[in-house]
Design an enzyme around this catalytic site. Structure first.
Site, PDB file in Angstrom:
ATOM      1  N   HIS A 117      -3.448  -5.269   1.651  1.00  0.00           N
ATOM      2  CA  HIS A 117      -2.838  -5.469   2.987  1.00  0.00           C
ATOM      3  C   HIS A 117      -2.774  -6.974   3.437  1.00  0.00           C
ATOM      4  O   HIS A 117      -3.646  -7.481   4.257  1.00  0.00           O
ATOM      5  CB  HIS A 117      -3.591  -4.485   4.223  1.00  0.00           C
ATOM      6  CG  HIS A 117      -3.216  -3.330   4.158  1.00  0.00           C
ATOM      7  ND1 HIS A 117      -2.278  -2.631   4.944  1.00  0.00           N
ATOM      8  CD2 HIS A 117      -3.566  -2.102   3.441  1.00  0.00           C
ATOM      9  CE1 HIS A 117      -2.168  -1.428   4.635  1.00  0.00           C
ATOM     10  NE2 HIS A 117      -3.053  -1.062   3.851  1.00  0.00           N
TER      11      HIS A 117
ATOM     12  N   CYS B 161       0.887  -1.335  -0.059  1.00  0.00           N
ATOM     13  CA  CYS B 161       0.183  -0.174   0.062  1.00  0.00           C
ATOM     14  C   CYS B 161       0.968   1.078   0.021  1.00  0.00           C
ATOM     15  O   CYS B 161       1.403   1.462  -0.692  1.00  0.00           O
ATOM     16  CB  CYS B 161      -0.904  -0.159   1.205  1.00  0.00           C
ATOM     17  SG  CYS B 161      -2.399   1.068   0.780  1.00  0.00           S
TER      18      CYS B 161
ATOM     19  N   GLU C  76      -0.969  -8.297   5.249  1.00  0.00           N
ATOM     20  CA  GLU C  76      -0.694  -8.506   6.627  1.00  0.00           C
ATOM     21  C   GLU C  76      -2.101  -8.680   7.628  1.00  0.00           C
ATOM     22  O   GLU C  76      -1.780  -9.101   8.702  1.00  0.00           O
ATOM     23  CB  GLU C  76       0.428  -7.652   7.282  1.00  0.00           C
ATOM     24  CG  GLU C  76      -0.136  -6.264   7.443  1.00  0.00           C
ATOM     25  CD  GLU C  76      -0.483  -5.536   6.278  1.00  0.00           C
ATOM     26  OE1 GLU C  76      -0.339  -5.850   5.169  1.00  0.00           O
ATOM     27  OE2 GLU C  76      -0.816  -4.154   6.455  1.00  0.00           O
TER      28      GLU C  76
END
Ligand code: GLN
Length: 203
Positions: A187, A81, A189
């Site tokens: 994202h 991002c 994660e």
């Protein structure tokens, strides 16, 4: 294989990356100041957050030039991002800053990033209200789809000839690779799926 990963930890969603990397057996060191660059590491994570702030802090904290040159000489990177915006050669778009006068918007948009990845991105291109959403799409070379969590994400609007698309969503690349740089608009994660982090650790 990358084993000790430096995570840029000056702003944004770095803790979640650290948890994923540790889960996969990697050692993690945090980059908060120039002295942290003296630690041994063989991979780098540039997390999501606010790219303007991150680019400014990288310069003010004296980490910008060394990280740029290490990426240019082959340090594996996973950028998510805002991290993708930091790596992009060209950054465009007013996105949700359209309400500001052009000079103020220009200032806020001026991300002077590392510019090591041959892509053009448009910041906040998924709009303000619809800026955060969840989707799925296949990862190149794998059977399963990967989850895609977008948070005020940049859109990749152009890629150079040496850039490979790893994930495409709605006709647009959302994960790309150029040499040892992997950059994604979403994202990974924040979702339990670890495919992207595994791919990065295998570089
Ligand atoms: N909109 C942010 C920027 O332009 C990126 C958002 C994110 O990292 N989730 O820097």
């Amino acid at each position: 294989m990358a084993r000790t990963i430096a995570v840029l930890a000056v702003q944004g969603a770095f803790a979640e990356h650290e948890a994923r990397l540790r889960q996969l057996g990697a050692n993690v060191v945090e980059l908060r100041q120039a002295a942290d660059l003296e630690q041994e590491f063989d991979g780098l994570v540039l997390p999501g957050g606010e790219s303007t702030t991150q680019a400014k802090l990288l310069r003010e904290l004296g980490m910008f030039d060394e990280l740029k040159s290490r990426i240019e000489t082959g340090l594996p990177v996973l950028a998510t991002c805002a991290g993708l915006i930091l790596l992009a050669k060209s950054v465009q778009g007013t996105g949700d800053l359209a309400h500001l006068d052009p000079t103020a918007a220009e200032k806020r948009l001026a991300v002077k990033g590392l510019g090591t990845l041959d892509v053009t991105v448009e910041r906040n291109a998924y709009g303000r209200q619809l800026g955060s959403f969840h989707a799925h799409a296949p990862l190149a070379g794998r059977e399963d789809e990967v989850p895609l969590t977008f948070i005020r994400a940049p859109k990749i609007t152009q890629i150079g000839s040496g850039v490979e698309t790893l994930v495409e969503y709605d006709g647009t690349p959302v994960a790309v690779r150029q040499g040892k740089q992997i950059a994604v608009a979403f994202h990974p994660e924040l979702d339990p799926d670890t495919s992207l982090h595994e791919l990065f650790l295998s570089l």
